[in-house]
Design a protein around this motif. Structure first.
Motif, mmCIF file in Angstrom:
data_model
loop_
_atom_site.group_PDB
_atom_site.id
_atom_site.type_symbol
_atom_site.label_atom_id
_atom_site.label_comp_id
_atom_site.label_asym_id
_atom_site.label_seq_id
_atom_site.Cartn_x
_atom_site.Cartn_y
_atom_site.Cartn_z
ATOM 1 N N VAL A 120 43.771 43.505 52.181
ATOM 2 C CA VAL A 120 44.353 41.808 51.176
ATOM 3 C C VAL A 120 45.356 42.315 51.738
ATOM 4 N N PHE B 117 40.099 47.975 51.452
ATOM 5 C CA PHE B 117 38.719 48.426 50.635
ATOM 6 C C PHE B 117 37.804 48.344 50.755
ATOM 7 N N GLU C 227 39.833 39.524 41.544
ATOM 8 C CA GLU C 227 38.200 40.838 40.840
ATOM 9 C C GLU C 227 37.813 42.051 42.050
ATOM 10 N N VAL C 228 38.263 43.116 42.473
ATOM 11 C CA VAL C 228 37.379 43.802 43.507
ATOM 12 C C VAL C 228 37.097 44.965 43.298
ATOM 13 N N THR C 229 35.410 45.167 43.187
ATOM 14 C CA THR C 229 34.967 46.448 43.310
ATOM 15 C C THR C 229 34.332 47.163 44.649
ATOM 16 N N SER C 230 34.671 48.782 44.691
ATOM 17 C CA SER C 230 34.358 48.595 46.240
ATOM 18 C C SER C 230 33.832 50.697 45.896
ATOM 19 N N GLU C 231 33.893 51.013 46.841
ATOM 20 C CA GLU C 231 33.136 52.479 46.898
ATOM 21 C C GLU C 231 35.074 52.581 47.326
ATOM 22 N N ARG C 232 35.552 52.745 47.966
ATOM 23 C CA ARG C 232 36.646 53.203 47.933
ATOM 24 C C ARG C 232 37.734 52.666 48.749
ATOM 25 N N MET C 233 39.069 53.146 48.636
ATOM 26 C CA MET C 233 40.424 52.129 48.538
ATOM 27 C C MET C 233 41.378 52.677 49.037
ATOM 28 N N GLU C 234 42.398 51.905 50.148
ATOM 29 C CA GLU C 234 43.691 52.763 50.965
ATOM 30 C C GLU C 234 44.475 51.473 50.035
ATOM 31 N N MET C 235 45.809 52.166 49.912
ATOM 32 C CA MET C 235 46.638 51.452 50.114
ATOM 33 C C MET C 235 48.077 52.149 51.217
ATOM 34 N N LEU C 236 48.490 50.882 51.602
ATOM 35 C CA LEU C 236 49.072 51.180 53.088
ATOM 36 C C LEU C 236 49.934 50.310 53.647
ATOM 37 N N VAL D 289 46.191 46.493 50.594
ATOM 38 C CA VAL D 289 45.078 46.828 50.486
ATOM 39 C C VAL D 289 43.797 46.984 50.967
#
Lengths: 195, 160
Positions: B69, B49, B32-41, B47
């Protein structure tokens, strides 16, 4: 007598205040986007109403995006088209179709601004890379980006991501979640969770 | 001294093995990951975070400014996890810190760099780089040039 009146007035004021608060809360929590009446009105008042609608936006003779819908109304005075149950297909700069499709219950095209707004049960499928779900999305043809400030969920192979706010480059398929990210990373999530 | 060094190395090995067991288990169970922002590249598919990243599984928590990741191409499994910026890995009383932490699944190694330290209570071991070879069940603390790897261990009597 005067005291009774004061109590009644106080009660009445309290009820009015309570109604105002409840009304405010209801208004605040109403879903964004046009109400159903707003949607139907342009269809009824449309200069041109179509069933099984298909629209293709071109630039320099090359396809930019194509929209299919079950019904559509076009108003010439505001250069606006309203579409029901729409499916959108995108094309790259060479006019070749890219593996990104968008579906939604309602959509509105601003033909002058070349912008598309969709709402309710919005789903974007990026080939086998991801499925994105949200309730509202705006697509700007100028930079081929889609964006929302609503909560979003993205299912991709190995990841299930939720957050609020999103920007997506339709051509590169790069997706950015802007805040409140919560992700589960595990294999097979895409297969099990694909709606 | 040998006994202390052996104990410290054992401590490092056990801790990092626990960390890798967690990341390895992520192949089977969700992390489980929580963060402010995320980009899928894409290319490579990954991914990213960023902003107060917290990754959890069971009793292990990884904190970092950024975490990438990396997925195997054409597969759903994680190939590599790269944590950067104020990396802190916590499991119970054990904590590992460094500027960067990388789990390489193919090589079965974990590498901590950027002033890496592994703590248990007041005790810690540090060096230029801490690498753990999982299949060979050994770990290497690389020293800085001219500066030996260091282990500070407080005998039980002193820590009471």
């Amino acid at each position: 007598m005067i005291r009774n009146l004061q109590i009644r007035h106080a009660l009445a004021l309290a009820i009015v205040a309570l109604l105002l608060v409840v009304g405010g809360l209801v208004l605040k929590n109403l879903p964004r986007g046009p109400a159903l009446e707003e949607i139907r009105a342009p269809l009824q008042d449309a200069d041109l109403a179509l069933q099984a609608f298909e629209y293709t936006e071109t630039r320099a003779g090359r396809r930019q995006w194509t929209i299919e819908g079950d019904a559509a109304g076009y108003r010439q005075d505001v250069e606006e088209a309203l579409i029901e149950n729409l499916r959108v297909f995108f094309f790259d700069d060479a006019g070749e179709e890219i593996e990104v499709t968008l579906t939604a219950r309602h959509g509105r095209i601003d033909l002058a601004a070349r912008e598309l707004r969709v709402w309710e049960d919005v789903v974007v499928r990026g080939g086998n890379d991801y499925i994105l779900q949200t309730q509202s999305l705006e697509y700007r043809d100028a930079n081929k980006t889609a964006a929302t400030s609503e909560p979003v969920r993205i299912l991709s192979p190995g990841a299930d991501v939720r957050g609020r706010g999103m920007r997506m480059d339709v051509v590169t398929r790069q997706v950015e979640i802007l805040s409140e990210v919560h992700a589960l990373i595990a294999p097979q999530l895409f297969d099990e969770g694909t709606p | 001294m040998n006994r202390i060094a052996s104990r410290m190395l054992g401590f490092v090995l056990v801790f990092v093995l626990a960390l890798v067991a967690v990341t390895d288990a992520a192949q089977e169970r969700p992390i489980e990951v929580t963060s402010e922002r995320m980009e899928m590249l894409s290319a490579p598919r990954r991914v990213l975070f960023s902003g107060e990243v917290v990754a959890r599984q069971d009793d292990v928590v990884i904190y970092a400014d950024r975490m990438q990741v990396f997925f195997r191409e054409g597969e759903d499994s994680v190939a590599r996890i790269l944590a950067e910026g104020r990396v802190r890995i916590v499991q119970g009383e054990r904590t590992a810190v460094g500027d960067t932490g990388v789990f390489h699944r193919d090589e079965s190694i974990v590498v901590l760099t950027g002033n890496p330290r592994v703590y248990q209570g007041k005790d810690f071991v540090e060096g230029e780089e801490i690498t753990v070879y999982l299949e060979e069940e050994r770990s290497v603390v690389t020293s800085r040039e001219g500066v030996p790897a260091r282990a500070i261990f407080h005998p039980r009597e002193e820590t009471r």
